[in-house]
Design a protein around this motif. Structure first.
Motif, PDB file in Angstrom:
ATOM      1  N   VAL A 109       0.813  -1.212   0.000  1.00  0.00           N
ATOM      2  CA  VAL A 109       0.000   0.000   0.000  1.00  0.00           C
ATOM      3  C   VAL A 109       0.850   1.268   0.000  1.00  0.00           C
ATOM      4  O   VAL A 109       0.404   2.298  -0.463  1.00  0.00           O
ATOM      5  CB  VAL A 109      -0.972   0.035   1.203  1.00  0.00           C
ATOM      6  N   ASN A 110       2.048   1.191   0.527  1.00  0.00           N
ATOM      7  CA  ASN A 110       2.832   2.394   0.742  1.00  0.00           C
ATOM      8  C   ASN A 110       4.313   2.099   0.567  1.00  0.00           C
ATOM      9  O   ASN A 110       4.800   1.107   1.077  1.00  0.00           O
ATOM     10  CB  ASN A 110       2.620   2.867   2.187  1.00  0.00           C
ATOM     11  N   VAL A 111       5.001   2.965  -0.175  1.00  0.00           N
ATOM     12  CA  VAL A 111       6.443   2.781  -0.337  1.00  0.00           C
ATOM     13  C   VAL A 111       7.107   4.145  -0.182  1.00  0.00           C
ATOM     14  O   VAL A 111       6.649   5.120  -0.784  1.00  0.00           O
ATOM     15  CB  VAL A 111       6.789   2.212  -1.731  1.00  0.00           C
ATOM     16  N   THR A 112       8.146   4.215   0.614  1.00  0.00           N
ATOM     17  CA  THR A 112       8.852   5.490   0.711  1.00  0.00           C
ATOM     18  C   THR A 112      10.336   5.262   0.983  1.00  0.00           C
ATOM     19  O   THR A 112      10.690   4.374   1.758  1.00  0.00           O
ATOM     20  CB  THR A 112       8.220   6.404   1.782  1.00  0.00           C
ATOM     21  N   PRO A 113      11.198   6.042   0.329  1.00  0.00           N
ATOM     22  CA  PRO A 113      12.634   5.874   0.535  1.00  0.00           C
ATOM     23  C   PRO A 113      13.081   6.575   1.818  1.00  0.00           C
ATOM     24  O   PRO A 113      12.401   7.469   2.320  1.00  0.00           O
ATOM     25  CB  PRO A 113      13.240   6.550  -0.690  1.00  0.00           C
ATOM     26  N   GLN A 114      14.232   6.195   2.283  1.00  0.00           N
ATOM     27  CA  GLN A 114      14.723   6.762   3.534  1.00  0.00           C
ATOM     28  C   GLN A 114      16.242   6.713   3.541  1.00  0.00           C
ATOM     29  O   GLN A 114      16.854   5.812   2.993  1.00  0.00           O
ATOM     30  CB  GLN A 114      14.151   5.940   4.690  1.00  0.00           C
ATOM     31  N   VAL A 115      16.855   7.745   4.154  1.00  0.00           N
ATOM     32  CA  VAL A 115      18.311   7.727   4.361  1.00  0.00           C
ATOM     33  C   VAL A 115      18.546   7.866   5.845  1.00  0.00           C
ATOM     34  O   VAL A 115      18.081   8.813   6.470  1.00  0.00           O
ATOM     35  CB  VAL A 115      18.997   8.894   3.625  1.00  0.00           C
ATOM     36  N   THR A 116      19.236   6.916   6.406  1.00  0.00           N
ATOM     37  CA  THR A 116      19.510   6.986   7.834  1.00  0.00           C
ATOM     38  C   THR A 116      21.002   7.199   8.035  1.00  0.00           C
ATOM     39  O   THR A 116      21.825   6.569   7.375  1.00  0.00           O
ATOM     40  CB  THR A 116      19.088   5.677   8.518  1.00  0.00           C
ATOM     41  N   THR A 117      21.333   8.118   8.920  1.00  0.00           N
ATOM     42  CA  THR A 117      22.755   8.314   9.203  1.00  0.00           C
ATOM     43  C   THR A 117      22.957   8.657  10.677  1.00  0.00           C
ATOM     44  O   THR A 117      22.088   9.252  11.311  1.00  0.00           O
ATOM     45  CB  THR A 117      23.352   9.436   8.325  1.00  0.00           C
ATOM     46  N   PRO A 137       8.683  13.875   4.029  1.00  0.00           N
ATOM     47  CA  PRO A 137       7.808  13.984   5.204  1.00  0.00           C
ATOM     48  C   PRO A 137       6.387  13.463   5.006  1.00  0.00           C
ATOM     49  O   PRO A 137       5.886  12.718   5.842  1.00  0.00           O
ATOM     50  CB  PRO A 137       7.821  15.476   5.504  1.00  0.00           C
ATOM     51  N   ASN A 138       5.745  13.816   3.894  1.00  0.00           N
ATOM     52  CA  ASN A 138       4.348  13.393   3.757  1.00  0.00           C
ATOM     53  C   ASN A 138       4.202  11.882   3.610  1.00  0.00           C
ATOM     54  O   ASN A 138       3.364  11.261   4.247  1.00  0.00           O
ATOM     55  CB  ASN A 138       3.693  14.107   2.574  1.00  0.00           C
ATOM     56  N   GLU A 139       5.070  11.322   2.772  1.00  0.00           N
ATOM     57  CA  GLU A 139       5.004   9.867   2.577  1.00  0.00           C
ATOM     58  C   GLU A 139       5.313   9.127   3.868  1.00  0.00           C
ATOM     59  O   GLU A 139       4.645   8.155   4.226  1.00  0.00           O
ATOM     60  CB  GLU A 139       5.988   9.430   1.487  1.00  0.00           C
ATOM     61  N   ALA A 140       6.336   9.591   4.557  1.00  0.00           N
ATOM     62  CA  ALA A 140       6.738   8.921   5.785  1.00  0.00           C
ATOM     63  C   ALA A 140       5.658   9.042   6.845  1.00  0.00           C
ATOM     64  O   ALA A 140       5.426   8.121   7.626  1.00  0.00           O
ATOM     65  CB  ALA A 140       8.042   9.509   6.300  1.00  0.00           C
ATOM     66  N   ASP A 141       4.970  10.175   6.847  1.00  0.00           N
ATOM     67  CA  ASP A 141       3.902  10.360   7.826  1.00  0.00           C
ATOM     68  C   ASP A 141       2.764   9.377   7.571  1.00  0.00           C
ATOM     69  O   ASP A 141       2.191   8.807   8.483  1.00  0.00           O
ATOM     70  CB  ASP A 141       3.384  11.793   7.765  1.00  0.00           C
ATOM     71  N   GLN A 142       2.480   9.169   6.273  1.00  0.00           N
ATOM     72  CA  GLN A 142       1.446   8.190   5.952  1.00  0.00           C
ATOM     73  C   GLN A 142       1.810   6.810   6.486  1.00  0.00           C
ATOM     74  O   GLN A 142       0.970   6.047   6.918  1.00  0.00           O
ATOM     75  CB  GLN A 142       1.281   8.094   4.437  1.00  0.00           C
ATOM     76  N   MET A 143       3.103   6.519   6.432  1.00  0.00           N
ATOM     77  CA  MET A 143       3.532   5.188   6.832  1.00  0.00           C
ATOM     78  C   MET A 143       3.636   5.045   8.338  1.00  0.00           C
ATOM     79  O   MET A 143       3.149   4.092   8.926  1.00  0.00           O
ATOM     80  CB  MET A 143       4.869   4.874   6.175  1.00  0.00           C
ATOM     81  N   PHE A 144       4.280   6.001   8.997  1.00  0.00           N
ATOM     82  CA  PHE A 144       4.557   5.845  10.423  1.00  0.00           C
ATOM     83  C   PHE A 144       3.619   6.658  11.306  1.00  0.00           C
ATOM     84  O   PHE A 144       3.717   6.599  12.514  1.00  0.00           O
ATOM     85  CB  PHE A 144       6.004   6.263  10.719  1.00  0.00           C
ATOM     86  N   ASN A 145       2.750   7.440  10.673  1.00  0.00           N
ATOM     87  CA  ASN A 145       1.848   8.287  11.442  1.00  0.00           C
ATOM     88  C   ASN A 145       2.635   9.147  12.427  1.00  0.00           C
ATOM     89  O   ASN A 145       2.342   9.202  13.618  1.00  0.00           O
ATOM     90  CB  ASN A 145       0.826   7.407  12.166  1.00  0.00           C
ATOM     91  N   SER A 154       4.957  21.936  14.609  1.00  0.00           N
ATOM     92  CA  SER A 154       4.131  21.330  13.584  1.00  0.00           C
ATOM     93  C   SER A 154       5.007  20.608  12.579  1.00  0.00           C
ATOM     94  O   SER A 154       6.010  21.132  12.093  1.00  0.00           O
ATOM     95  CB  SER A 154       3.259  22.385  12.904  1.00  0.00           C
ATOM     96  N   PHE A 155       4.590  19.380  12.307  1.00  0.00           N
ATOM     97  CA  PHE A 155       5.347  18.512  11.421  1.00  0.00           C
ATOM     98  C   PHE A 155       5.289  19.016   9.979  1.00  0.00           C
ATOM     99  O   PHE A 155       6.202  18.772   9.200  1.00  0.00           O
ATOM    100  CB  PHE A 155       4.762  17.100  11.537  1.00  0.00           C
ATOM    101  N   GLU A 156       4.225  19.759   9.645  1.00  0.00           N
ATOM    102  CA  GLU A 156       4.054  20.255   8.282  1.00  0.00           C
ATOM    103  C   GLU A 156       5.241  21.109   7.837  1.00  0.00           C
ATOM    104  O   GLU A 156       5.632  21.100   6.679  1.00  0.00           O
ATOM    105  CB  GLU A 156       2.776  21.094   8.155  1.00  0.00           C
ATOM    106  N   LYS A 157       5.814  21.846   8.777  1.00  0.00           N
ATOM    107  CA  LYS A 157       6.887  22.770   8.409  1.00  0.00           C
ATOM    108  C   LYS A 157       8.122  22.054   7.882  1.00  0.00           C
ATOM    109  O   LYS A 157       8.953  22.638   7.201  1.00  0.00           O
ATOM    110  CB  LYS A 157       7.263  23.646   9.603  1.00  0.00           C
ATOM    111  N   LEU A 158       8.255  20.784   8.240  1.00  0.00           N
ATOM    112  CA  LEU A 158       9.393  20.008   7.768  1.00  0.00           C
ATOM    113  C   LEU A 158       9.369  19.887   6.254  1.00  0.00           C
ATOM    114  O   LEU A 158      10.401  19.895   5.592  1.00  0.00           O
ATOM    115  CB  LEU A 158       9.346  18.615   8.406  1.00  0.00           C
ATOM    116  N   GLN A 159       8.158  19.777   5.736  1.00  0.00           N
ATOM    117  CA  GLN A 159       7.977  19.590   4.299  1.00  0.00           C
ATOM    118  C   GLN A 159       8.492  20.804   3.512  1.00  0.00           C
ATOM    119  O   GLN A 159       9.103  20.651   2.469  1.00  0.00           O
ATOM    120  CB  GLN A 159       6.473  19.375   4.027  1.00  0.00           C
ATOM    121  N   SER A 160       8.244  21.987   4.072  1.00  0.00           N
ATOM    122  CA  SER A 160       8.515  23.198   3.297  1.00  0.00           C
ATOM    123  C   SER A 160       9.916  23.763   3.519  1.00  0.00           C
ATOM    124  O   SER A 160      10.377  24.587   2.745  1.00  0.00           O
ATOM    125  CB  SER A 160       7.466  24.257   3.637  1.00  0.00           C
ATOM    126  N   ASN A 161      10.578  23.319   4.550  1.00  0.00           N
ATOM    127  CA  ASN A 161      11.865  23.926   4.882  1.00  0.00           C
ATOM    128  C   ASN A 161      12.952  22.866   4.929  1.00  0.00           C
ATOM    129  O   ASN A 161      12.940  21.983   5.783  1.00  0.00           O
ATOM    130  CB  ASN A 161      11.727  24.625   6.238  1.00  0.00           C
TER     131      ASN A 161
END
Ligand SMILES: Nc1ncnc2c1ncn2[C@@H]1O[C@H](COP(=O)(O)OP(=O)(O)OP(=O)(O)O)[C@@H](O)[C@H]1O
Ligand SMILES: [Mg+2]
Lengths: 407, 221
Positions: A109-117, A137-145, A154-161
Motif C-alpha cells: 500500500v505504501n512505499v517510501t525511501p529513507q536515508v539513515t545516518t 515527510p508526507n510519505e513517511a507520515d502516511q507510513m509511520f503516522n 508542527s510537522f508540516e513545516k518540515l515539508q517546506s523547509n
C-alpha cells in the motif's frame, strides 16, 4: 412444532433450575472467551502500533557484501582467503525503480525511501550522538503516522523547509531545546548544518526519543555528501502486516536487494506476542469447554431421570434419532440462550473496560468489540453445546426399553 | 386373515443363569380377534408380549405382523412399525409425568404426523371422554391416580387406530366398573373397527368374555 422439539422444550421448562445453571455456565464461559480474545486483539494492536511508529512492515535495503576470493575454484587448490566486508556504500543504486517495482506488488500500500545516518547534535562544545532519518515527510507520515507523536510544533513545516528538523523529546530535554531554536548537526562525513527545530515528537520509546530526529531526505543526502539518488532503505507497508513474510520474500526476488519484515526485525517481541496469544487462547477455550461440561452433566442427569420416559417413547414408536433430537434440542437451546446472553455480557464487560484509563502511551484499556471474535465465540460455543448434548443424547437413544420395563 | 403369526419363538435369559423363558412358541392371531393370555406369575407372559410388540428383538424364531416379516428389521423400522400398527399398554409404567394427560394421549399421533394438531387434539379429547377422563385432560399426568393413569395409557394406545393393541394387565389397577368400561371399549374396537387385541390378564371375567384364551405355562402355550 415438531414433537421431538416439543418434548425437549417441555423437559427444559419443567427442569428450570438445572436449565438456568447450564445456561449460566455457558454465559460465563462464552463472555470470558469473547472478552479475552478481544483483549488479545487489543493488545496486539497497541503493540503493533508502537512498533509500526518506528518500523515499516518491510524494509528493503542493501546488505553488506563479504568479499569472495577471485580464484574460480577454491576446492581444488590451497587458497588462503580473508573475507571482509566490501567497503562499498550501502546505497540502493536504482531507488526509483525499486520503489515502482514494490508499488506494483498487489499487497503493497505504501512505499517510501529513507536515508539513515548517525550524526552529532552540537551545542557549544557539547556533542550528543544521535540518528538522523532523512524522509519525504508526507510519505513517511502516511507510513509511520509521525504526526500523531508530535507533542510540540508542527510537522508540516518540515515539508517546506529543507533546514527544518523534528527532534525527539529526549533530545530536546537533554539539550534544553525548544521550538524555533537552532541547532547544529554534523555528520560522520564531516558536513555540518544549522537546523531549525520545527517539531518535537514523543514515541514513549525513550531510546528513540533520546536520539532520533527527522530531516528531509535531500538534507540527509547532503549530510552524507551523496547525490539525490542515494537511499539506504526503502520502507514498504502492506495491507496485512501479519502476512509480511511472504511479501518480503517476493520483494527480495523482485528487487534483488535484501528485505526484512517487521517480524524478523522484532523477533523477540513477536515471539512474546505469540506466547501471549497462545496462553490466552488456551485459557479461554478451557473455560468454554468447562461450560460445555456443565451442559454434558445436566443432560446426562436428565437422561438418567427420564429413562422411563425414553422407554415409553421408544415403545410408542420414537426412533433412536428422534430421541437424539429430543435431547439435542435441550442442549442446543441451552447453548443458544447461553451464547446470546454470553455475547451481551461480553459487550457489557468490554464497554466497562474500555473506559478504564491505563496511562502511558496506551491510554485507555486497549480492547474493542471485535466482530470476528464474537462470531468465533458463537461458533465455538454452539459446537461445544452440540457435542456436550450429543453424547448423552446418543446414550439415551441406545436405551433398551424392554430392560427398563422389566425393572 | 392372520394379523400376527409366530413361528417357533424361543428365548433365553443368560443372566444370572441360562434359562429358557419361551419354548418354541407358534401361534397366530386373526384380524379382529380379542385374545386373552393368562398364566401364572413368572410364566413368561410379559416376555412374550415384549417379543410380539417388536421391542424385544433378542429371540430365535420368526414373527410376522400384518403379513410382513418383522424379525430382522432394523430398530428404526421397527419403531415406525410400532408407531403405525401397534398400541401398547404397559404393566407398570404408564405416562410421561411432566406432560398433561391430553398431551400424553396426543404424542403417538403427533409422532405419526398424519393429522393436524387440532384434529389430534379433538380425537384425544374424544378418547379421554369415552374413558371418563375428560375433566382430567389438562392435569399433569403425575397428578393422577394409578387407575386414571392406566386409562390415559389406554387412550394413548388407541389414538393411532393401531391394527393391534397389546396390553399387559390393562385392568390391573381398575375397579370393576372401569374394568367393564375398558372391556366394552376393547370389544367394540374388535367387532366394529376390526382392531386386534392381545391382552395379558389375571382377571377371570375379563378373560372368559374374550374371543379366545391362551394359557402360558412355564414358557409353553
Ligand atoms: N431380565 C431378566 N433376566 C433373567 N430372567 C428374567 C428377566 N426378566 C424376567 N425373567 C424371568 O422370566 C420369567 C418370565 O417373566 P415374565 O415377566 O414374562 O413373567 P409374567 O408371566 O409376565 O409374570 P407376571 O404375571 O408376574 O407379570 C420369570 O421367571 C422371570 O424371573
Ligand atoms: Mg408380566
Amino acid at each position: 412444532m415438531n414433537i421431538n422439539n416439543d418434548i425437549g422444550t417441555t423437559y427444559l421448562i419443567t427442569n428450570k433450575k438445572m436449565t438456568l445453571v447450564a445456561i449460566l455456565g455457558i454465559t460465563l464461559g462464552m463472555s470470558i472467551y469473547i472478552f479475552m480474545n478481544c483483549m488479545v486483539v487489543g493488545f496486539d494492536k497497541t503493540s503493533n502500533d508502537s512498533i509500526f511508529k518506528n518500523t515499516a512492515h518491510i524494509r528493503v535495503f542493501r546488505d553488506d557484501v563479504v568479499s569472495r576470493p577471485l580464484a574460480p575454484d577454491i576446492t581444488k587448490k590451497a587458497v588462503i582467503i580473508n573475507p571482509k566486508v566490501v567497503p562499498a556504500s550501502n546505497t540502493i543504486i536504482n531507488p526509483d525503480e525499486v520503489v515502482s517495482l514494490a508499488k506494483k506488488h498487489p499487497d503493497v500500500v505504501n512505499v517510501t525511501p529513507q536515508v539513515t545516518t548517525t550524526m552529532f547534535y552540537n551545542i557549544g562544545k557539547t556533542q550528543v550522538p544521535g540518528i538522523a532519518t532523512g524522509i519525504l515527510p508526507n510519505e513517511a507520515d502516511q507510513m509511520f503516522n509521525i504526526r500523531s507523536t508530535i507533542v510540540e510544533g508542527s510537522f508540516e513545516k518540515l515539508q517546506s523547509n529543507l533546514n527544518a528538523i523534528a527532534i525527539g523529546s529526549g533530545v530536546a530535554e537533554k539539550l534544553s531545546l525548544a521550538i524555533d531554536d537552532n541547532i547544529n548537526i554534523s555528520s560522520p562525513k564531516g558536513v555540518s548544518k544549522n537546523m531549525k527545530i520545527v517539531a518535537i515528537f514523543k514515541t514513549n520509546n525513550s531510546i528513540v526519543d533520546k536520539s532520533k530526529s527527522y530531516i528531509n531526505l535531500s538534507t540527509a543526502q547532503q549530510l552524507l555528501r551523496e547525490n539525490n539518488t542515494y537511499v539506504t532503505d526503502i520502507n514498504v507497508n502492506v495491507k496485512d502486516p501479519e502476512n509480511c513474510d511472504q511479501i518480503s520474500k517476493d520483494l527480495k526476488v523482485l528487487t534483488g536487494y535484501s528485505s526484512e519484515s517487521w517480524k524478523q526485525a522484532n523477533e523477540t517481541m513477536v515471539a512474546g506476542f505469540r506466547m501471549r496469544r497462545i496462553v490466552i487462547t488456551f485459557i479461554s477455550y478451557t473455560i468454554l469447554i468447562v461450560a460445555g461440561f456443565g451442559i454434558y452433566n445436566i443432560l446426562n442427569m436428565t437422561v438418567s431421570q427420564k429413562i422411563n420416559d425414553i422407554s415409553i417413547l421408544k415403545a410408542i414408536g420414537f426412533r433412536g434419532k428422534d430421541v437424539v433430537r429430543i435431547f439435542l434440542t435441550q442442549a442446543m437451546s441451552i447453548g443458544l440462550m447461553g451464547v446470546v446472553s454470553g455475547c451481551i455480557l461480553a459487550v457489557i464487560l468490554i464497554t466497562l473496560l474500555k473506559k478504564v484509563y491505563i496511562g502511558g502511551d496506551i491510554g485507555y484499556f486497549p480492547i474493542d468489540y471485535e466482530l470476528t471474535k464474537f462470531l468465533q465465540g458463537i461458533g465455538v460455543g454452539l459446537i461445544i453445546s452440540f457435542f456436550a448434548g450429543y453424547l448423552p443424547a446418543r446414550k439415551a437413544a441406545q436405551v433398551d426399553p424392554v430392560s427398563i420395563f422389566r425393572r | 386373515m392372520n394379523i400376527l403369526e409366530t413361528h417357533h419363538i424361543t428365548k433365553y435369559f443368560l443372566e444370572p443363569v441360562k434359562f429358557q423363558v419361551l419354548k418354541d412358541i407358534s401361534f397366530s392371531v386373526q384380524k379382529g380377534e380379542f385374545l386373552s393370555m393368562i398364566g401364572k406369575s413368572g410364566s413368561g407372559k410379559s416376555t412374550l408380549l415384549y417379543v410380539l410388540s417388536t421391542m424385544d428383538t433378542d429371540y430365535e424364531g420368526k414373527l410376522t405382523i400384518d403379513g410382513e416379516m418383522v424379525t430382522g428389521k432394523s430398530l428404526d423400522d421397527l419403531a415406525i412399525l410400532r408407531n403405525h400398527k401397534i398400541g401398547f399398554v404397559f404393566q407398570f409404567h404408564y405416562l410421561l409425568p411432566e406432560f398433561s394427560c391430553l398431551k400424553n394421549v396426543m404424542i403417538p399421533a403427533l409422532k405419526l404426523g398424519k393429522y393436524s394438531q387440532k384434529e389430534i387434539e379433538e380425537q384425544a379429547y374424544q378418547r379421554l371422554d369415552t374413558l371418563g377422563l375428560r375433566d382430567q385432560a389438562l392435569k399433569p399426568a403425575s397428578k393422577l391416580s394409578g387407575g386414571q393413569q392406566q386409562r390415559v395409557a389406554i387412550a394413548r394406545a388407541l389414538i393411532n387406530n393401531p391394527l393391534i393393541i397389546m396390553c399387559d394387565e390393562p385392568t390391573g389397577n381398575l375397579d370393576s366398573k372401569n374394568s367393564a368400561i375398558v372391556f366394552e371399549i376393547f370389544k367394540e374396537l374388535t367387532s366394529s373397527l376390526g382392531q386386534t387385541i392381545i391382552a395379558v390378564t389375571h382377571d377371570e371375567d375379563f378373560a372368559r368374555n374374550s374371543d379366545r384364551i391362551i394359557e402360558m405355562r412355564d414358557g409353553v402355550l
